[in-house]
Design an enzyme around this catalytic site. Structure first.
Site, PDB file in Angstrom:
ATOM      1  N   GLU A  27       2.047  11.094  24.537  1.00 49.64           N
ATOM      2  CA  GLU A  27       1.184  10.022  24.025  1.00 49.64           C
ATOM      3  C   GLU A  27       1.211   8.788  24.918  1.00 49.64           C
ATOM      4  OE1 GLU A  27       3.912   7.592  20.837  1.00 49.64           O
ATOM      5  OE2 GLU A  27       3.400   9.657  20.489  1.00 49.64           O
TER       6      GLU A  27
ATOM      7  N   HIS B 178       5.643  17.797   7.447  1.00 50.70           N
ATOM      8  CA  HIS B 178       4.873  16.669   6.901  1.00 50.70           C
ATOM      9  C   HIS B 178       4.293  17.005   5.531  1.00 50.70           C
ATOM     10  CE1 HIS B 178       4.859  16.117  11.307  1.00 50.70           C
ATOM     11  NE2 HIS B 178       5.201  14.902  10.939  1.00 50.70           N
TER      12      HIS B 178
ATOM     13  N   LEU C 254       0.838  -1.205   0.000  1.00 50.83           N
ATOM     14  CA  LEU C 254       0.000   0.000   0.000  1.00 50.83           C
ATOM     15  C   LEU C 254       0.872   1.254   0.000  1.00 50.83           C
ATOM     16  CD1 LEU C 254      -2.823   1.250   0.086  1.00 50.83           C
ATOM     17  CD2 LEU C 254      -2.727   1.138   2.586  1.00 50.83           C
ATOM     18  N   LYS C 255       1.899   1.250   0.843  1.00 53.20           N
ATOM     19  CA  LYS C 255       2.820   2.402   0.919  1.00 53.20           C
ATOM     20  C   LYS C 255       3.437   2.677  -0.460  1.00 53.20           C
ATOM     21  CE  LYS C 255       7.438   3.507   2.680  1.00 53.20           C
ATOM     22  NZ  LYS C 255       7.216   4.772   3.395  1.00 53.20           N
TER      23      LYS C 255
ATOM     24  N   GLU D  98       6.337  21.042  18.059  1.00 49.15           N
ATOM     25  CA  GLU D  98       5.613  21.151  16.793  1.00 49.15           C
ATOM     26  C   GLU D  98       4.438  22.101  16.986  1.00 49.15           C
ATOM     27  OE1 GLU D  98       3.215  18.190  13.793  1.00 49.15           O
ATOM     28  OE2 GLU D  98       4.761  17.388  15.089  1.00 49.15           O
TER      29      GLU D  98
END
Length: 753
Positions: A605, A694, A19-20, A665
């Site tokens: 996270e 990104h 997929l990548k 960020e």
């Protein structure tokens, strides 16, 4: 009451990351949209078949996504930000890619949506944007098309749909502020329409994911569940699906809902099965999430059987993965380099499907012999010398409070650092990595495969480091980095050089979009047999008079971005890694490296999902960082970097890290994150990211200047640094040069006032 099994979702990238490769080929203009769509169809068909062959009864459909499943849901609901819309109002796959990446093969480039972590995992989603008076309509029928595909292949399927309340919870209001929960009645008709379409196709069960129900939700949000599900009932059976934590605190809300079943995560939650059975309506199905979808360890099936056997025959029961298997690699059988002992401890997604088949069969027959046989390697592991290192355990036990304290406070250190480095106002730097070109990747791969000897490999890496230094000096950056040409991944690289880790060849898991990571696996006590980064840092520093940062990945991030052991606490693993990296800091310092960055992008996270559990985690997370850094002298400047973060609720802990400089960020959130630092009166230096790495879009000098001026209204200019949001590994050199040149120019303009 025959028990069946199911999974909540399956990895979508393909065993060889098909997929990548298809996505990136399409984005680069090297393949057509039809070719991309064909790869998706082929992967879905293969993955359904693989699950079926492994013994799964009810297959998930709708777990596939071209970028992430929250973004898929946004398109389903017609929630496309104005800046990403097609002129004719249509929605296509390029619309989706523009939201995720900021650009696509068609349509005008526009700032990508904000990206953040999916609950407390390493998977990301594009944050839905909501505006006042927004309209929703069924716009993107990917789910229905995939259901048709699976039915045509003869599969027994269970569509997967992100629930309406969790969807709203995950989004953000843009522009004029209002309560996003007020949009619930506007999105419910779309959900009703989707469920009606599924009913038309003869679908019996729909998995409706409401992981927000494991959180400590505000009462208004909890109250919204009953009317929402009243509106959705009746067309198909709904399996209300939760994961990543237990549901007991919100069980009263859940049991009042007009659904037909509940899935609970019995791996990460502390729910008691007998208590759940007692409190759930007797006609509800219970889906027991017994197999860990987030780790790679073989399950002790004897233990899982004991956990559930007392309610067998007393209610409708399914056995399942705890969450989607998206978070696990696909297939252990293709791993040829793991030795037999270690390999016997693991189970990847397909092996977890097999575990569910074994468990289903044992629960239906009462014969547990196969479970005992499957679980035997787990018993052997408990006594393996690969797992226990007495020297590490002894060093950990000897840690004192002094080991996590720098010699002096920040003000004293800052003076020593100013005297040593003599940096200008608005000092410029980057976060660490530079573009990983085809040449760099080929060099590493050839060395790994044995096609290149160590001398030629080292010569090649040295050349790339030299090029990175030359580029940075040409651009006029103040604090340089060596570019990390030798590193495939910021966590994998350290894991490869620390004892206690093992690696896979094909253990890829999706992070977001086309980005996949191959997490290391912590199998035992962690130690550092030799210096890891010193040689290349020292070489880079020898090429320039400007300071070059030493680059380390912090202990909490290495922990969070690896598959951890399950036999010791996360705190123990983090502190073992911290002690190993503490020695690295001392060695870098001894080699003349004066600025050392310890990246902790994963600190936030790693937070438990329930706020009541935060304090304990933050205490040991901060302590691990400080153990790692505290060996540094006053005139050694410690940097840390964090991304995808919202800091306002953990500012005390960010400050307690006591890093001399923190880079964060902020560009995607338009410097919003600085509010937290301003309100907290953050005492140390800070580098708010001034452009989004990104996206391939190059920011203008004016744009960067405007962001920095905005930052200076919140943080005194003398404590501000100028840097991109994140590392530049995934970018190409042309846009990297252009963006950094504009960034340096913006800083120089501000110095001139």
């Amino acid at each position: 009451m025959t028990i069946i099994n199911h999974t909540l979702g399956f990895p979508r990238v393909g065993l060889r990351r098909e997929l990548k490769k298809a996505q990136e080929s399409y984005w680069a203009g090297n393949s057509t949209r039809e070719e991309l769509l064909a790869v998706g169809r082929e992967l879905r068909a293969r993955h359904w078949d693989q699950q079926k062959q492994a013994g799964i009864d009810l297959l998930p459909v709708g777990d596939f996504a071209w970028y992430d499943h929250v973004l898929t849901t946004s398109l389903l609901l017609g929630n496309v930000p104005q800046r990403h819309q097609n002129n004719d109002g249509s929605v296509d796959i390029d619309t989706l890619f523009r939201i995720g990446r900021g650009r696509a093969p068609t349509g005008e480039p526009a700032a990508a949506a904000e990206m953040t972590k999916w609950f407390n995992t390493n998977y990301h989603y594009m944050v839905p944007e909501f505006v006042k008076g927004q309209q929703f309509k069924l716009t993107w029928t990917q789910l229905l098309e995939e259901v048709d595909e699976a039915l045509a292949l003869g599969h027994k399927v269970k569509p997967v749909l992100l629930g309406p309340i969790t969807y709203l919870w995950l989004g953000k209001v843009k522009g004029e502020q209002f309560d996003r929960l007020s949009l619930l009645n506007d999105i419910l008709p779309v959900y009703q329409q989707v469920l009606a379409e599924l009913a038309k196709r003869g679908i019996e069960w729909v998995q409706i994911d409401e992981p927000a129900l494991v959180l400590e939700l505000p009462q208004a949000w909890l109250n919204a569940y009953k009317p929402a599900y009243d509106a959705l009932q009746g067309q198909v059976k709904l399996l209300l699906t939760t994961y990543f934590e237990g549901v007991t605190p919100n069980l009263d809300t859940i049991t009042a809902l007009p659904v037909q079943g509940l899935h609970v995560d019995l791996v990460h939650g502390k729910d008691d099965v007998a208590e759940l059975h007692k409190r759930l309506p007797s006609d509800w199905l219970l889906s027991a999430g017994l197999i860990n979808g987030r780790n790679v360890w073989r399950a002790d099936l004897t233990e899982k059987y004991a956990q559930i056997k007392d309610i067998v025959g007393k209610r409708d029961l399914w056995v399942a993965s705890s969450c989607s298997l998206l978070h696990s690699p696909i297939d252990l059988s293709v791993e040829t380099r793991l030795d037999a002992e270690v390999k016997s401890w693991f189970a990847f997604a397909l092996q977890k499907c097999h575990e569910l088949a074994l468990l289903r069969d044992a629960l239906n027959s009462g014969d547990t012999a196969a479970l005992a046989e499957w679980s035997a390697p787990i018993q052997a592991r408990r006594h393996s010398t690969r797992v226990h290192n007495p020297a590490v355990e002894k060093r950990l036990a000897a840690i004192t409070a002094q080991d996590s304290q720098r010699a002096n406070v920040y003000e004293v250190r800052a003076e020593a650092q100013r005297a040593r480095f003599k940096l200008p106002a608005w000092p410029t730097t980057t976060i660490g990595s530079f573009p990983q070109t085809t040449e760099i990747r080929t060099l590493r791969l050839d060395f790994k495969k044995g096609n290149l000897d160590a001398n030629n490999y080292r010569t090649g890496i040295a050349e790339h480091i030299k090029q990175a230094i030359v580029e940075q000096e040409r651009l006029g950056l103040d604090v340089l980095v060596h570019g990390e040409a030798e590193r495939n991944d910021m966590v994998e690289y350290f894991g490869e050089h620390l004892d206690g880790f093992v690696f896979t060849q094909n253990g890829w898991v999706q992070s977001y979009g086309s980005r996949c990571v191959k997490p290391p696996i912590v199998i035992g006590d962690v130690s550092r047999p030799a210096p890891i980064t010193v040689e290349w840092a020292k070489y880079a520093q020898s090429l320039t008079d400007k300071p070059v940062k030493g680059m380390l990945t912090g202990p909490v991030t290495i922990l969070c971005w690896s598959f951890p052991r399950e036999d010791v606490s996360r705190e123990t693993i983090a502190k073992q890694i911290a002690l190993a990296l503490r020695d690295e800091v001392a060695d870098l310092e001894a080699a003349g490296i004066g600025i050392i960055q310890i990246d902790e992008p994963a600190l936030r996270e790693g937070l438990p999902l329930r706020r009541s559990d935060w304090d304990a985690y933050l205490q040991w997370g901060v302590e691990a960082f400080r153990i790692n850094a505290a060996v540094a002298k006053d005139d050694t400047q410690i940097h840390t970097h964090m991304c995808y973060c919202e800091f306002n609720d953990i500012m005390d802990s960010i400050a307690a890290l006591d890093a001399d400089v923190i880079t964060i960020e902020t560009s995607r959130s338009d410097m919003e994150l600085l509010e937290s630092f301003e309100e907290f009166d953050y005492p140390n230096e800070i580098g708010p990211g001034v452009y989004d790495i990104h996206s391939p879009n190059v920011p203008s000098v004016e744009w960067i200047e405007a962001l920095l001026k905005k930052a200076a209204k919140r943080i005194p200019a003398e404590r501000l640094w100028v840097n991109p949001d994140c590392g530049l590994k995934t970018r190409g050199w042309p846009e990297t040069r252009a963006a950094l040149a504009n960034m340096v120019q913006a800083a120089q303009n501000l110095r001139r006032g």
